[in-house]
Scaffold this motif. Structure first.
Motif, PDB file in Angstrom:
ATOM      1  N   ASP A  73       0.837  -1.212   0.000  1.00  0.00           N
ATOM      2  CA  ASP A  73       0.000   0.000   0.000  1.00  0.00           C
ATOM      3  C   ASP A  73       0.866   1.254   0.000  1.00  0.00           C
ATOM      4  O   ASP A  73       0.578   2.221  -0.710  1.00  0.00           O
ATOM      5  CB  ASP A  73      -0.927   0.021   1.213  1.00  0.00           C
ATOM      6  N   LEU A  74       1.922   1.236   0.795  1.00  0.00           N
ATOM      7  CA  LEU A  74       2.823   2.383   0.878  1.00  0.00           C
ATOM      8  C   LEU A  74       3.523   2.630  -0.458  1.00  0.00           C
ATOM      9  O   LEU A  74       3.738   3.785  -0.848  1.00  0.00           O
ATOM     10  CB  LEU A  74       3.847   2.180   1.992  1.00  0.00           C
ATOM     11  N   GLU A  77       0.996   4.457  -2.500  1.00  0.00           N
ATOM     12  CA  GLU A  77       0.813   5.808  -1.989  1.00  0.00           C
ATOM     13  C   GLU A  77       2.017   6.696  -2.316  1.00  0.00           C
ATOM     14  O   GLU A  77       1.857   7.885  -2.627  1.00  0.00           O
ATOM     15  CB  GLU A  77       0.580   5.770  -0.479  1.00  0.00           C
ATOM     16  N   THR A  78       3.197   6.118  -2.276  1.00  0.00           N
ATOM     17  CA  THR A  78       4.404   6.877  -2.616  1.00  0.00           C
ATOM     18  C   THR A  78       4.409   7.216  -4.106  1.00  0.00           C
ATOM     19  O   THR A  78       4.785   8.327  -4.501  1.00  0.00           O
ATOM     20  CB  THR A  78       5.667   6.106  -2.206  1.00  0.00           C
ATOM     21  N   ASP A  80       1.776   7.664  -5.909  1.00  0.00           N
ATOM     22  CA  ASP A  80       0.799   8.749  -6.047  1.00  0.00           C
ATOM     23  C   ASP A  80       1.395  10.080  -5.594  1.00  0.00           C
ATOM     24  O   ASP A  80       1.145  11.118  -6.208  1.00  0.00           O
ATOM     25  CB  ASP A  80      -0.461   8.444  -5.239  1.00  0.00           C
TER      26      ASP A  80
END
Length: 95
Positions: A73-74, A77-78, A80
């Motif tokens: 997930d990270l 998100e990174t 993005d």
């Protein structure tokens, strides 16, 4: 970090026609995001290897699997955040 940012810069260039390579190379926030993005696959590999070495089923294996989900997930998100930073830099460059 150029290798990490290359796909994002190419994606931005394709979408907007704006080459931000020179700007990206000097933007501290973007370089930090790229460093984090570059490190996450190694973190995931380490967690996966540690998880594989543990006897299943165990609470530690479940924790490791949850950690892998969080790292994945990270990573998204990174990615993005990198895209958002490029848009911010693009807006600044056109004003």
């Amino acid at each position: 970090m150029a290798g990490v940012l290359a796909p994002f810069l190419a994606e931005h260039l394709h979408a907007t026609g704006q080459d931000l390579t020179a700007v990206a190379a000097t933007d501290d926030k973007l370089l930090v995001l790229a460093a984090v993005y570059a490190r996450l696959p190694a973190v995931a590999q380490g967690v996966g290897e540690a998880n594989a070495a543990m006897p299943a089923p165990s609470p530690a294996v479940e924790d490791g699997q949850q950690l892998l989900v969080q790292v994945n997930d990270l990573l998204g998100e990174t990615a993005d955040a990198i895209r958002h930073r490029l848009r911010t830099l693009s807006d600044r460059n056109t004003c």
